[in-house]
Scaffold this active site. Structure first.
Site, PDB file in Angstrom:
ATOM      1  CG  ASP A 153      46.745 -91.545   9.409  1.00  0.00           C
ATOM      2  OD1 ASP A 153      45.779 -92.197   8.979  1.00  0.00           O
ATOM      3  OD2 ASP A 153      46.935 -90.350   9.125  1.00  0.00           O
ATOM      4  CG  HIS A 224      43.396 -91.066   6.682  1.00  0.00           C
ATOM      5  ND1 HIS A 224      44.154 -90.521   7.687  1.00  0.00           N
ATOM      6  CD2 HIS A 224      42.603 -90.075   6.231  1.00  0.00           C
ATOM      7  CE1 HIS A 224      43.817 -89.249   7.846  1.00  0.00           C
ATOM      8  NE2 HIS A 224      42.875 -88.951   6.971  1.00  0.00           N
ATOM      9  CB  SER A 539      43.496 -85.785   6.514  1.00  0.00           C
ATOM     10  OG  SER A 539      42.620 -86.032   7.562  1.00  0.00           O
TER      11      SER A 539
END
Ligand SMILES: *[C@@H]1O[C@H](CO)[C@@H](O)[C@H](O)[C@H]1NC(C)=O
Ligand SMILES: *[C@@H]1O[C@H](CO)[C@@H](O)[C@H](O)[C@H]1NC(C)=O
Ligand SMILES: *[C@@H]1O[C@H](CO)[C@@H](O)[C@H](O)[C@H]1NC(C)=O
Ligand SMILES: *[C@@H]1O[C@H](CO)[C@@H](O)[C@H](O)[C@H]1NC(C)=O
Ligand SMILES: *[C@@H]1O[C@H](CO)[C@@H](O)[C@H](O)[C@H]1NC(C)=O
Ligand SMILES: *[C@@H]1O[C@H](CO)[C@@H](O)[C@H](O)[C@H]1NC(C)=O
Ligand SMILES: *[C@@H]1O[C@H](CO)[C@@H](O)[C@H](O)[C@H]1NC(C)=O
Length: 766
Positions: A153, A224, A539
């Protein structure tokens, strides 16, 4: 589906809307390639694969027209990005066309694939999944204690409270990974929770040499990675919220599991050369689970970097969870349905965030919004405007306007309200993907048709209608929930249509998890910052499954990745919190079919004790690849082995779900499709299972035998499922299920069945 260009967008969708592009340079320039080599061709003079690859690269640069490209020094040359050890036999390098053609003639060359760029595709959710400290998966698995989850990530914000290591075991002695310092991250920031942090950016730099060096740190400046990793295994944090929205305690699905971050996502780009290097390292380090919330477009499995990397992980017993994609609700939008990973779709939870709208007559309704300012609109005039997109908005004055929008003009309406000098807006919407567009820059909210009628009738009846709006409100216990997200990608998957994808769904809509406090929330003027943020996407769903895998792994360390997947799928929920079949936002709120929801909504408490398991070995996956008409070279880019032959092949993988295509041009006959499966008894030694089949209309389903009698634990029994129907069925998707009910209902082992007339489209085979 037509997509709209929208002024507002929740953070995660900003990432997703970025175009998926390949940075192809002009033909003279060099480009990065992933190069597969046949290790058995390595001359004996080389001590290891790395020196062979380096030497090969050096020799082709000698023959190329640009001899200065490679600088041969003792550490190798700068255009040799990575040598891979586990994920493939090969390396990545920047090559000119001349060098590439020289390489093609080098001994041991198998194939080359241009580097691809992928895109990225949170905390009431554990509670919504039924996790609690009294009983079930949390206490039984000791909260995932000691299991290591690796994530590919955008890095971590190490100071986040969610990475505190209170109550954590020491770092497992088998762990070989480490934390690597850089300009903005210090190895000393790691602890017993955060046990590995590394960056992979050679692929990025090869493509974008001008990239800002100071930003090349494992520190997550974007958000994220902090979000996904704390969904999977964040520690308990007492009070968290996004500036008041979704307030409560934050906790990961496996709060006592360890986190290892492999940073591959840079400004929303992830290069396949970096991904392969990250998984190579994760395998070397000893992770138990890998969570990948990003993806590429459609590629055949043998050119799909995640398919290739996850095959090697699977062989090492590592469970890989992957987001299905956010390209729904059309069919064929799971670009990569990798048979050896779990593909995770996204659904909502029983929470709403927004504003309370109180009408002058005292009636109040709830509007959905993530307007961040801590402000209320006190009692103001409220007016209904027929066409909020027109120019008269400026004349309305400081009032709350109500717009009756439809799917075609709602964004024009929104623009009209935003640019008119009104006090606030209320948008009555029909369907739409509201969860993605809640991020208003001015006081506004979406309301349902039903609540809209209430508001309009009040306005109509009142001589002096007024309303007030109070923001930063959170409501729990919303029904129905879960609902499959509008955006969640739907099967079948073009690169492996024989396997039903997605496999299951998990919470993905408006999930609260950790966020860098320096990262903006909206991009609007006077922005807000918060250590926790609400994001939507597959996600966010993917790390929920990684967390559940950690719980299962703690209790059943010997289970294969396929066994863990089987346990999750066969015990998944199909009913929502009203007891009705889970609905699909992308399907007009009709019951979700298996191409949207897979086996159902993950249920961690049940996944620990599934009764029966559908297992699959490396050989089973090889037989599947052999049946896909790939060349031996193509198969070996995935399996890395040239020591196999395709003497046995079968598309019929021992999978806990079924998809059958009845898609001939015309229906002028009956065809039968047969599936063979083997289940392993992991419940009580003496167990009897009875098959329960649902009716599938024009497709007749039968199972043989319809009773399985086990005499011992780990015993395997096989059965045959037959679907008979017209060569072309009427409905797009007919759904059904086969449930093995064991020991009078103690075990319920359900597999979804989809019969479809969708045409198989080419999976990008070139
Ligand atoms: C590069 O990073 C530095 C330090 O963070 C920052 O001041 C600068 O604006 C960045 N430059 C670009 C082009 O992003
Ligand atoms: C969130 O905040 C509201 C208002 O302060 C409070 O009533 C509610 O109990 C909080 N919810 C949770 C889950 O803590
Ligand atoms: C919001 O504003 C109210 C009143 O102005 C104040 O009492 C409250 O503390 C504020 N809340 C936050 C989270 O800033
Ligand atoms: C408003 O009231 C009038 C008269 O009572 C009625 O005909 C009309 O349908 C109403 N409109 C709405 C939107 O309720
Ligand atoms: C493989 O090729 C054969 C012969 O052309 C064809 O019948 C079969 O459908 C193909 N299988 C797949 C999975 O494409
Ligand atoms: C293929 O492999 C199997 C198992 O390794 C072996 O028994 C068989 O003889 C091989 N067939 C061919 C044609 O090489
Ligand atoms: C359907 O009809 C076509 C042409 O009339 C024929 O070629 C085909 O074999 C038939 N299919 C079946 C399943 O009967």
């Amino acid at each position: 589906m037509a997509t709209q260009s929208l002024p507002q967008c929740l953070l995660c969708f900003l990432i997703l809307s970025l175009s998926h592009f390949l940075t192809f340079s002009s033909s003279q320039l060099s480009q990065t390639y992933i190069v597969h080599m046949d290790l058995s061709s390595m001359p004996k003079v080389f001590s290891d694969h790395h020196s062979w690859y380096s030497s090969t690269l050096f020799s082709i640069s000698q023959h190329s027209s640009s001899p200065t490209t490679f600088t041969a020094d003792t550490t190798g040359n700068s255009n040799h990005l990575y040598t891979y050890t586990h994920v493939i036999h090969g390396f990545s390098a920047k090559l000119t066309p001349t060098e590439l053609s020289a390489l093609r003639n080098s001994p041991g060359f198998v194939s080359s694939i241009p580097d691809l760029v992928g895109k990225a595709h949170t905390t009431r959710t554990p509670k919504f999944l039924g996790l609690n400290s009294q009983s079930g998966a949390w206490p039984q698995s000791n909260y995932g204690k000691g299991v290591i989850i690796g994530l590919l990530d955008s890095g971590v914000w190490p100071e986040s409270e969610s990475y505190r290591d209170v109550g954590m075991l020491d770092v497992p002695s088998r762990w070989k990974g480490k934390c690597v310092s850089d300009s903005a991250f210090k190895a000393s920031m790691c602890n017993k929770k955060l046990i590995g942090v590394r960056s992979f950016n050679k692929g990025l730099i090869a493509h974008r040499p001008d990239v800002n060096i100071s930003s090349k740190s494992s520190r997550d400046n974007q958000g994220h990675g902090s979000h996904t990793s704390t969904i999977a295994a964040g520690s308990f944090v007492k009070s968290a919220s996004m500036v008041g929205y979704a307030n409560g305690s934050a906790i990961g699905v496996a709060p006592l599991a360890h986190i290892a971050m492999y940073k591959v996502l840079w400004d929303d780009h992830a290069y396949s050369s970096d991904i392969l290097a990250a998984v190579d390292q994760a395998i070397e380090d000893g992770v138990d689970i890998i969570s990948i919330s990003l993806g590429y477009g459609e590629n055949p499995l043998y050119e799909d970097p995640i398919a290739i990397a996850s095959f090697a992980a699977m062989e090492k017993g590592i469970f890989v969870s992957k987001s299905a994609g956010n390209d729904g609700p059309g069919w064929w939008t799971v670009p990569s349905g990798i048979p050896w990973t779990v593909s995770v779709g996204a659904s909502s939870i029983d929470r709403e965030v927004g504003a309370t709208i109180t009408l002058g007559n005292g009636v109040s309704v709830f509007g959905s919004t993530l307007f961040l300012a801590n402000s209320s609109l006190a009692k103001l005039p409220i007016v209904h405007v027929k066409n909020c997109a027109n120019d008269d908005m400026a004349k309305i004055g400081y009032k709350i306007v109500v717009c009756t929008t439809n799917d075609y003009d709602e964004w024009d309406d929104e623009y009209g309200v935003r640019s008119g000098n009104v006090a606030g807006g209320i948008f009555i919407i029909k369907s739409s993907q509201i969860e993605s567009y809640l991020q208003f820059s001015y006081p506004a909210a979406f309301v349902t048709q039903e609540d809209g009628e209430l508001i309009l009738s009040y306005i109509n009846k009142s001589s002096n209608p007024t309303a007030r709006m109070d923001f930063r409100k959170t409501r729990l216990g919303i029904k129905p929930a879960p609902i499959v997200g509008y955006y969640s990608s739907r099967g079948p998957s073009p690169n492996c249509p024989a396997i039903l994808k997605p496999d299951l769904v998990a919470p993905g809509t408006l999930v609260l998890a950790a966020w860098p406090p320096t990262s903006i929330l909206t991009g609007y003027q006077g922005d807000y910052y918060s250590p926790y943020a609400l994001l939507s996407g597959t996600s966010m769903a993917c790390p929920h499954v990684a967390g559940v895998a950690a719980l299962v792994k703690n209790v059943h360390p010997e289970w294969s990745p396929a066994a863990i997947r089987s346990a999750m799928m066969t015990t998944a929920d199909t009913l929502d919190n009203t007891g009705a079949p889970i609905k699909d936002h992308g399907g007009g709120f009709a019951p979700a079919d298996p191409l949207a929801i897979g086996a159902g909504h993950i249920n961690p408490n049940k996944a620990l004790n599934p009764g029966l398991i559908y297992d699959a070995s490396t050989e089973d996956y090889m037989r599947l690849l052999c049946s896909m008409n790939f060349t031996m070279k193509q198969i070996s880019t995935i399996t890395r082995s040239s020591h196999f032959n395709c003497s046995t092949k079968s598309l019929d993988l021992n999978y806990p779900s079924f998809i059958a295509f009845f898609n001939a041009d015309t229906a002028n006959g009956t065809i039968a499709q047969v599936f063979r499966r083997t289940v392993t008894n992991i419940g009580e030694p003496m167990s009897t299972y009875i098959a329960d089949l649902t009716d599938m209309g024009e497709v007749k389903v039968s199972v043989e035998p319809s009773k399985l009698v086990f005499k011992q634990k780990h015993q395997k029994l096989s059965y045959k499922l037959t679907l008979k129907g017209p060569s072309r069925v009427h409905d797009r998707v007919i759904q059904g299920s086969l449930t093995w009910v064991g020991n009078g209902g103690k075990y319920v082992v359900r597999s979804p069945i989809a019969a479809t007339n969708l045409q198989i489209i080419d999976g990008g085979n070139d």
